[in-house]
Design an enzyme around this catalytic site. Structure first.
Site, PDB file in Angstrom:
ATOM      1  N   SER A  21     -10.161  -0.754   6.865  1.00 28.18           N
ATOM      2  CA  SER A  21      -9.508  -0.535   5.571  1.00 28.18           C
ATOM      3  C   SER A  21      -8.810  -1.755   4.979  1.00 28.18           C
ATOM      4  O   SER A  21      -8.415  -1.732   3.818  1.00 28.18           O
ATOM      5  CB  SER A  21      -8.483   0.600   5.688  1.00 28.18           C
ATOM      6  N   LYS A  43       0.852  -1.194   0.000  1.00 28.35           N
ATOM      7  CA  LYS A  43       0.000   0.000   0.000  1.00 28.35           C
ATOM      8  C   LYS A  43       0.888   1.244   0.000  1.00 28.35           C
ATOM      9  O   LYS A  43       1.992   1.227   0.568  1.00 28.35           O
ATOM     10  CB  LYS A  43      -0.898  -0.044   1.245  1.00 28.35           C
ATOM     11  N   SER A 103      -9.875   1.621   2.726  1.00 32.86           N
ATOM     12  CA  SER A 103      -8.976   2.420   1.926  1.00 32.86           C
ATOM     13  C   SER A 103      -7.924   1.599   1.165  1.00 32.86           C
ATOM     14  O   SER A 103      -7.337   2.102   0.214  1.00 32.86           O
ATOM     15  CB  SER A 103      -8.253   3.432   2.818  1.00 32.86           C
TER      16      SER A 103
END
Lengths: 476, 489
Positions: free
Chosen positions: B180, B81, B156
């Site tokens: 997330s 990420k 997210s």
């Protein structure tokens, strides 16, 4: 109207741990700009602070020395404000649960002592240093100082005058130096003092509106700034003006305080517990270990020196002014020097010579044992005081012991009665005039004769014996 | 080995490389080929490190040849990420304010994965600073759900979920502050674990909300989850909040035995807010576990209804301070027109952050303000303690708790962007878990009629990730779901 000043002090002191408070960077901001920095103290994305245990220990030591209660459980908070010297745009500090609280300190004031309440002492991190280049409209930030451990010590509004504030700062600095937690160098900013000052009609209990005076570079500056501020506030009230709550700076050249920031523009710091750090837990055992490691503090040592060594309050005060000097003094006495003589030599000749050579007593090339030996040599009559006064600078500069120098230079005092009597007779025979003068009642002539005798002995004549023999021969 | 090495799981890659059946280079090239084929549709990556990955794979192959132990993840291709600090590439958090930022250091988990022999493929898309539930808040691009390209991947960590669902990596790494990892895992049909707070170091994860953030993996099965957790878990002296609790051997949890396991079903999670189809999927999954000898008990989490409100007070408060450092002074975006320091802050932040990030900074600043602190932040912390206690009480009568991960399957782009509150409700089943600090895993539990994945959320006692892995493993063995693949080529 007669007014009374009400003053509280806030002191920030940089603690001399090896590394910074939340990272492993060297805690020394004298290096070239931005050389003692890492992602943590630069506030890079993703970094986390880790509290330096050494900072907790030093802070607890200060707290205990100021008779504070130590919180079993305290926490670190974030103080939020924007400024380019603050890498994260929040400062890690302690808000509602400081590490040390509710302490007190005794200071000497005219005609006695006074108790100053210590509200709290809490841990935080120092900010970076901004430098502004005039003309270029550019500013630089040196992050070496960012993350240097800082202890903020806050007093109750117990101080009533500039003199008391000065006495408080002096005593506090002395304690911090005894604990060896900071060099307390105000010019370099490792100790910073701010005063909260208000005045009120004498006899009333309600506080007046206060102003805060910041950025003063010396204790005497603080003294002057407080005096000025009291006069300024009194004049304002006498004129019927109101005091405005504000932060004021000190202009040392003009000798005045001036407005820096008014309360209206004061920040809302939005304190909240720092979720990156765990609570600071100081259990009883840890507190006890730190308590046991504390050195004897200046006031206690001063009182003990008066009792144990029969020093006057003045002498004890001077000798205990720094831990190094007090240690040196005690070692000198332990080496066999009489207490009062040791104090005289250290406070007088030795201190003067060190100052001349820009040396601190901790760097004194003459060990306490060596000074003690020198004083012993005076005491046992091996050398006289005058010789010793000449000997000491040589000891400092050569590092040689008194004993060795005395032997090398043949400085042993002449205490042989027969030898001295022969010399005295010689001088008397050679100076019939002064002898006549003396006998005619002119006392001054005796001084001349002593001088001639000392000259003849190259200063080595035992002064007591010389005097005794001279008087006897002149009387005969 | 067959042609489609990119479909392999991490433990399969590890085994095949160790047995000499393939090489790290072959696997890496296969995955890079797959990325080349599908990335135009999925857009999971914001940065693809092709050359770096191949060099790294070649290096690992050399070490294997030389007889060195290349580590437990040797040759496993992993995507990260964009909020993981890496010295390779950039670390931008998909925000304009950090665009092009090069981290001077690797985070702890990144270092651990490197030491274990992982091959990093690049950075994955996310909602800006991990704030969002659809990855639509990324300033870089929109990531599409491999199951239906008209739908969001969740957020997210949307890039991480979509990337692994499309086989663009064997494992992807995300972060979970209020769901997330678990929510996008559910929406993309993969496994996603948010470990116990303190189980995995946060050092080097760009902070959103420090007391809630936790790093965790997306994997294709339970065995991979055990493998990755074995590498990344443990105390880190750089993270004061990481727990000094021994790391178990997670591979021991990989046994098909859940006889007598007590599964708690919280009644508050099965209200009308949950669609009939999702309810049916969750209960069917629970039936699979029951058939293996698990018992089901009803539990209650009475303060669940306050979780979203509490969550959005605490996470925004912490974010308002955490994001203050992005000011244009030392790094990141600085607005060119600034004439003064104040201007620089105002302009850089106004133009550097997207609307959701600005909204949360404002909210967080407000709840911490003098006069409002007690009413919002302090009260929220008190309710947080009650929510934590709810779970402690519930775990008195069960070993794990099962809930839906999300109230609905993946939704279409733009469906919730006009209504932040609606978007926040995507995390209704996940955010309380971060408030309580306990571990939570989403595992795929079938497809809805519209062929979108549903996720079962398993919650464990603090530091009991093992039981979650064991239940996930048992479920895989008996559900048949694990063979389903996103229909993207």
């Amino acid at each position: 109207m007669e007014y009374e000043a009400v003053i509280g002090m806030e002191v920030h002191v940089e603690i001399n741990t090896k590394s910074k408070v939340f990272c492993a960077c060297n805690n020394d901001f004298h290096a070239p700009p931005n050389t003692h920095v890492c992602p943590v103290c630069l506030g890079m994305p993703g970094v986390l602070p880790v509290l330096n245990i050494g900072m907790v220990e030093a802070s607890v030591a200060v707290g205990l020395a100021l008779n504070c209660k130590i919180s079993r459980w305290s926490k670190m908070d974030r103080k939020n404000y924007f400024y380019p010297d603050l890498a994260k745009n929040y400062q890690i500090s302690q808000y509602d649960l400081p590490l040390c609280h509710d302490g007190e300190m005794e200071i000497d004031i005219e005609g006695g002592t006074k108790r100053i309440g210590i509200t709290r002492a809490h841990m935080e991190e120092d900010t970076a240093r901004n430098t502004h280049t005039i003309g270029t409209r550019e500013s630089g930030v040196d992050f070496n100082r960012c993350g240097v451990p800082l202890l903020e010590i806050v007093t109750e509004p117990d101080i009533r005058s500039a003199d008391e504030a000065f006495a408080y700062l002096t005593a506090l600095k002395q304690i911090l130096q005894y604990l060896d937690v900071s060099d307390c160098n105000m010019e370099e900013g490792s100790l910073r003092a701010e005063a909260n000052i208000s005045i009120r009609p004498k006899g009333t209990v309600e506080f007046g509106t206060k102003t805060e005076v910041k950025n003063v570079a010396s204790f005497s500056g603080v003294h002057k700034a407080i005096d000025f501020e009291i006069r300024r506030q009194r004049a304002a009230l006498d004129k019927g003006d109101a005091i405005v709550q504000e932060t004021r700076g000190w202009d040392a050249d003009k000798g005045i305080t001036f407005v820096q920031r008014s309360k209206e523009s004061a920040h809302d710091y939005r304190y909240f517990p720092d979720p990156d750090l765990v609570p600071v837990v100081v259990d009883e055992a840890w507190e006890q270990r730190i308590r046991e490691s504390l050195p004897e503090l200046p006031r206690a040592r001063n009182h003990r020196f008066q009792a144990e060594y029969a020093l006057s309050p003045y002498d004890a005060g001077v000798v205990t002014s720094t831990r190094a000097m007090a240690d040196y003094y005690e070692a000198t006495v332990k080496a066999g020097a009489p207490a009062k003589l040791a104090a005289n030599w250290i406070m007088g000749d030795l201190q003067g010579m060190l100052v001349e050579r820009k040396l601190d007593i901790a760097q004194c090339p003459v060990t306490a044992a060596s000074l003690g030996e020198m004083i012993r040599l005076i005491e046992d009559g091996t050398i006289n005081g005058k010789i010793a006064k000449d000997l000491l600078p040589e000891m400092i500069d050569s590092g040689k012991s008194a004993d060795l120098l005395v032997k090398e230079k043949g400085l042993v005092q002449i205490s042989d009665r027969g030898e001295l009597e022969a010399i005295v007779r010689g001088v008397l025979d050679a100076n019939p005039g002064p002898v006549e003068d003396f006998k005619a009642g002119k006392d001054r002539a005796k001084g001349f004769l002593v001088g001639q005798i000392m000259k003849a002995t190259k200063g080595k004549g035992n002064p007591k014996l010389v005097n005794e023999i001279l008087e006897r021969l002149l009387a005969s | 080995m067959g042609q489609e090495l990119f479909r392999l799981k991490a433990h399969e890659i590890r085994g095949a490389i160790r047995r000499g059946e393939t090489t790290a280079t072959e696997v890496t090239q296969s995955v890079l080929g797959r990325i080349g084929a599908v990335e135009g549709k999925v857009q999971a990556y914001t940065e693809i490190w092709g050359d770096y990955a191949q060099q790294r794979a070649a290096d690992i192959d050399r070490r294997i040849k030389a007889g060195e132990d290349p580590g437990p993840l040797a040759g496993v291709p992993i995507g990260l990420k964009d909020n993981y600090c890496t010295t390779e590439g950039t670390t931008g958090c998909c925000s304009k304010i950090l665009k092009g930022f090069r981290s001077p250091y690797n985070g702890t988990v990144v270092e651990k994965l490197l030491d274990a022999g992982a091959v990093f493929l690049g950075k994955l898309n996310m909602d800006e600073f991990a704030m969002g539930s659809s990855t639509e808040n990324s300033s870089v691009q929109k990531t599409r759900n491999p199951w239906n390209l008209r739908c969001v991947p969740g957020g997210s960590s949307g890039g991480a979920a979509a990337g692994i669902a499309a086989h663009e990596a064997a494992v992807t790494m995300g972060s979970d502050t209020g769901g997330s990892i678990r929510q996008p895992a559910a929406l993309c049909g993969c496994l996603g674990l948010k470990p116990t707070y303190g189980r995995v170091s946060r050092y080097g994860l760009v902070a959103f909300a420090s007391s809630l953030d936790q790093i965790g993996p997306f994997t294709k099965d339970a065995e991979d989850m055990a493998l990755i957790m074995g590498v990344i878990a443990g105390r880190d002296p750089r993270d004061s909040t990481s727990a000094d609790i021994p790391v178990p051997d997670y591979s021991k949890a990989l046994r098909d035995d859940i006889k007598g396991l007590r599964i708690g079903l919280p009644k508050e999670c099965f209200t009308d807010a949950l669609g009939a189809e999702m309810r049916e999927k969750i209960l069917a999954a629970v039936e699979v576990l029951k058939a293996q000898g698990a018992q089901v008990v009803e539990v209650s989490l009475p303060h669940t209804e306050y979780a979203i409100a509490v969550y959005y007070i605490i996470c925004t408060a912490e974010a308002s301070a955490n994001l203050a450092r992005f000011d244009g002074v030392r790094y990141g975006y600085r607005h060119p027109d600034a004439k003064s320091v104040e201007d620089m802050y105002r302009l850089s932040k106004s133009h550097g952050y997207g609307p959701e990030v600005q909204r949360r900074i404002m909210l967080g600043t407000y709840v911490l303000s003098s006069g409002y602190y007690d009413a919002y932040y302090l009260k929220a912390q008190k309710v947080r303690a009650l929510i934590k206690k709810d779970f402690e009480d519930a775990f008195q009568s069960c070993d794990i708790i099962a809930t839906p991960t999300t109230p609905t399957p993946a939704f279409e782009f733009g469906a919730k962007t006009d209504d932040p509150l609606e978007m926040y409700l995507s995390d209704i089943y996940t955010s309380s878990i971060n408030l309580a600090g306990i571990p939570g895993m989403s595992i795929p539990c079938g497809l809805t009629a519209s062929k979108l994945p549903a996720g079962l959320q398993l919650l464990g006692k603090p530091f009991d990730e093992e039981t979650l892995i064991r239940v996930a493993y048992a479920y895989e063995k008996h559900s048949g779901w694990e063979r389903a693949d996103a229909p993207i080529t």
